[in-house]
Structures are given as C-alpha cells and as structure tokens.
Scaffold this motif. Structure first.
Motif, mmCIF file in Angstrom:
data_model
loop_
_atom_site.group_PDB
_atom_site.id
_atom_site.type_symbol
_atom_site.label_atom_id
_atom_site.label_comp_id
_atom_site.label_asym_id
_atom_site.label_seq_id
_atom_site.Cartn_x
_atom_site.Cartn_y
_atom_site.Cartn_z
ATOM 1 N N LYS A 39 0.828 -1.215 0.000
ATOM 2 C CA LYS A 39 0.000 0.000 0.000
ATOM 3 C C LYS A 39 0.861 1.265 0.000
ATOM 4 N N ARG A 47 -7.399 -1.879 1.462
ATOM 5 C CA ARG A 47 -6.943 -3.172 0.999
ATOM 6 C C ARG A 47 -5.444 -3.148 0.715
ATOM 7 N N PHE A 71 -5.566 -9.712 -3.944
ATOM 8 C CA PHE A 71 -5.678 -8.285 -4.242
ATOM 9 C C PHE A 71 -4.908 -7.966 -5.511
ATOM 10 N N GLN A 72 -5.631 -7.513 -6.545
ATOM 11 C CA GLN A 72 -5.039 -7.225 -7.842
ATOM 12 C C GLN A 72 -4.224 -8.415 -8.336
ATOM 13 N N GLN A 446 2.811 -4.110 -5.859
ATOM 14 C CA GLN A 446 2.261 -3.000 -5.090
ATOM 15 C C GLN A 446 0.887 -2.606 -5.613
ATOM 16 N N ALA A 447 0.085 -2.036 -4.703
ATOM 17 C CA ALA A 447 -1.244 -1.541 -5.091
ATOM 18 C C ALA A 447 -1.104 -0.383 -6.045
#
Length: 448
Positions: A39, A47, A71-72, A446-447
């Motif tokens: 994040k 998230r 996540f992704q 990474q997000a």
C-alpha cells in the motif's frame, strides 16, 4: 519471479532467528511490513485486508495463520510461522565453549571477508588482555612495593571499587547471561552436533519437516506453491527443512500423460559448467520452469522459493562443527547447493527413473519419469539471499552455495562490531529497500 496469475493460493512460512522470540511476533511484524509495502502509494488504503485464523498446521497452540486476501495481481496468501525457540532451553556456558573455541581458532585464510573485522577485534581484545597480564607480571614487584607503601589509602579505594563492581555484577549477571545464552547459545547448539544438542536439533527438524509436509498434503483449498523465508539462524533451520523434506519427496511421482524432461537438460548444462551465470534472472526463470515441469511430471514438491534474510547459513562453513570440511560434504551431496551437484557416475542431475501405466484417451500407455538426485532441491527452488552491508550475520550466499543464489546486498551504515539493522529488514518505514527486495522475491505487486 513467479507470475502471480499462475498462482491462486499460496503459503508463506516465516522461520524466526535466535533469541527469546515470542510466538507470532515475527509473523505479525512481517505481514505488517509487507502490507505497508503493497500500500506504499496509498498507506491509508483499506486493501489488502488480512485476518488471523486457526493455524491447523503447527504442533503448538500459540500460533495462528494470517490470511491476506487476493488483491489485484497478488494471490490469496496464508502466512505461517514455524516456531522453534521453545526447544532451545536450559542452555549453559558449557554448550558455548566448543563452538566459541572453534570460531576463535579458525585459520585467518578460512575466515570469510565479512567476518574478518569481528575476528580481528576479538583477537585484538585477547592480545590486549595477555599484554596487560604480562605487564602486571613483569612489574609485580614494583607494584606490590607501591601497594605496601600506600596501602591505607589504596585499601579504601579498593573497597569502594569492589562494592561498585559487586553491585554492577548483580545488576548485569542475569540479563547478560540471558542475552548470551539465549542468543549466541541458540546458534552454538544448533550448529554443533554434539550429544547434548542432538535431541533439540532433531526435534526442531522433525517438527519443521512435519510442518511443511502438512502444507503439501492439505486437501481443502490446497496451495499452488509454498515460499519459505528464514531470518538469521532461522535460515539454517529452513535450509535443513528443505533439504530433508526433499529427501522424502524427490522420488514421489504420479505420472501423467504429458511427461517432459527437456527443461532439465538446460539445468544439467549449467550444473555441469564452471563458467559464471550470464544473468541470474534467466537462471531463476529456468528454475521456475523446472519446478512447474516437475509438478507436471507428477511430483508433489510445492516449494518454489527460498528467501534468506540476514542468513547465518551464508557462514555455514565457519559456524558448523563437522569433522569434515564443508566443501567435502557438498561434494558428497550432504549439503545441497545452487545449482546442484551432479551425479558423479553419470554426470547428470537425474538419479533414477520410474515407469508406470497412465490413462491416455481411454487407453493404457507407459510413461517414464526420471527423478532428480537427493541433493537437487535448488534445481527447482529459487534461492534469494538478502542482507545489510552493516549486518555481518548475513553475507553473500554464492561464496559457498553456488552461482545460482541471488545475492542482494543492501547498503546500510553501522559499526563493524555490531550487526546493525539485524531486526529491521521488514520494518514498515518509507524507502526500506530490504523490505522491497523481500516482497519482490516473493512475487508480490504494489497496489495501484
């Protein structure tokens, strides 16, 4: 690195290092650091979320697994801690003596470059003590004459000094003993296979192998891969778990219709040659292809990545107390390296073969699977080794474990006699390059 679209669910096993570790402390801080890194652009983003669940794997009831949601590009991940500190109890200074003596009597030519400043400091201290003792002995007559002449005033000074020393000794005795015995003591006992340490070493390894075996055998929501992360002395425990579990699994196959061995021929050529690798990325991609093909050929091995952080394993040739030199044991395939040692007779990674009948479009056909030798886990499992320049506990793994280890040295300031930053590798702070390297080695994104 692994393309995470190929991995739907994975397990990450964290193995802590020396000291009075509390269950879950290492695991929680690791997941917090990794989440912070994911994040990074949006630290307050909700998230990826994670939560604690019953472990279901460990033989103790103090640990839990932490599940991070998909996540992704990141797969759903279960984080586990293999906890072993409770097995290293009742350590005495007698356990330390053989190990420390071996370290200080190691020939200078055999001391790794990163340990030489410590070696010089230790011997400079010992020499200074000997010189001081020699001065006192040489001038003892003059010193004693002075003491006799000035004894009334010196007596008071000596009494005060002794009183202060006694108080200070009482204050530091317990914490100092605890610090030494519960940190260096762990290393001294695990690295030294003397009779008084065999039970502890065997228990830790047995429970570790059982731990990994259960992850492999999980039937409900099975894992697509396993990543093993070892910190400090935990890197040695992790290495032993991997090499010993490989002994059990490298010949286990349920052959399918599409058995293929071509990718292993490439690994054969690299293992056979003495020239350096052109590109470590290409080699690790080859390892990943070998891992996928070994799985496709019907083998259950799930450990795709081994990550050492401040790994004491990099100095195994110095720390281990063996009757034979470390490199001799490597040649005998007792200690696996990367890339693996070849079979001496046939000059190949393959050791034997298994032929079985399989169903192909309703017909029975024979398929032959060739399996790798008992010292070849790193033909399939990628090894990434991360260490601070200021932390002499870790070092370059290629020095003794082969050209296939990806060494990542992260610059950091520190004093030569302290392992500076030893517990800061996954701190949730901005611009933590070590944390970024750990996350990247695990295949996390990474997000956005």
């Amino acid at each position: 690195m692994a393309r995470n679209q190929d991995i739907k669910r994975q397990a990450v096993v964290i193995i802590h290092g020396i000291g009075e570790q509390r269950p879950m402390d290492t695991l929680r801080s690791f997941v917090e650091g990794l989440t912070f890194w994911i994040k990074k652009e949006e630290p307050q983003a909700e998230r990826p979320r994670y939560w604690s669940r019953p472990d279901g794997i460990s033989e103790i009831y103090e640990t839990h697994r932490i599940t991070m949601e998909q996540f992704q590009m990141n797969p759903k991940t279960d984080f586990y801690e293999f906890y072993w500190a409770h097995h290293m109890r009742n350590t005495s200074f007698a356990h330390l003596v053989p190990w420390v003596w071996k370290l200080i009597t190691t020939r200078l030519s055999q001391v790794p470059p990163r340990l030489k400043p410590i070696f010089y400091t230790l011997w400079a201290t010992l020499v200074a003590m000997v010189v001081l003792g020699g001065v006192i002995y040489t001038y003892h007559a003059a010193i004693w004459a002075y003491v006799e002449a000035e004894w009334p005033s010196l007596l008071g000074i000596i009494a005060v000094v002794l009183a202060v020393v006694r108080v200070l000794y009482g204050l530091v005795k317990v914490p100092f003993s605890s610090l030494v015995l519960n940190t260096a003591g762990d290393a001294a006992r695990y690295f030294n296979p003397m009779p008084s340490n065999i039970e502890e070493r065997s228990t830790i390894r047995r429970e570790g192998i059982t731990f990994l075996r259960k992850l492999h055998d999980r039937k409900t929501k099975p894992y697509d891969r396993i990543v093993v992360v070892g910190h400090s002395l935990g890197s040695v425990v992790a290495y032993d778990m991997i090499r010993l579990l490989w002994h059990e699994m490298h010949e286990r196959f349920t052959p399918g219709a599409d058995v293929d061995h071509d990718v292993f021929e490439e690994m054969d050529k690299i293992s056979r040659g003495d020239e350096p690798l052109g590109n470590i990325n290409d080699f690790q991609q080859l390892q990943y292809r070998c891992w996928k093909q070994y799985r496709q050929n019907g083998n259950p091995w799930l450990i795709s990545d081994f990550i050492t952080v401040a790994g004491a394993i990099a100095h195994a040739d110095v720390y281990l107390l063996n009757s034979k030199p470390f490199q001799a044991l490597v040649k005998q395939k007792e200690f696996p390296i990367c890339p693996p040692v070849m079979e001496g007779r046939d000059k190949t990674l393959f050791f034997d073969r298994l032929t079985a009948e399989v169903d192909v479009n309703g017909k029975k056909e024979k398929r032959t699977v060739r399996f790798l030798n008992h010292a070849a886990p790193f033909a399939l499992t990628r090894w990434t080794n991360i260490y601070f320049s200021s932390d002499y506990v870790g070092s370059d793994g290629q020095r003794i474990f082969g050209k296939g280890v990806r060494d990542i040295k992260v610059d950091r300031r520190g004093l030569w006699f302290l392992p500076s930053g030893h517990t800061n590798y996954w701190d949730a702070i901005k611009d933590n390059q070590a944390l970024s390297d750990i996350a990247t080695a695990m295949g996390f994104k990474q997000a956005k």
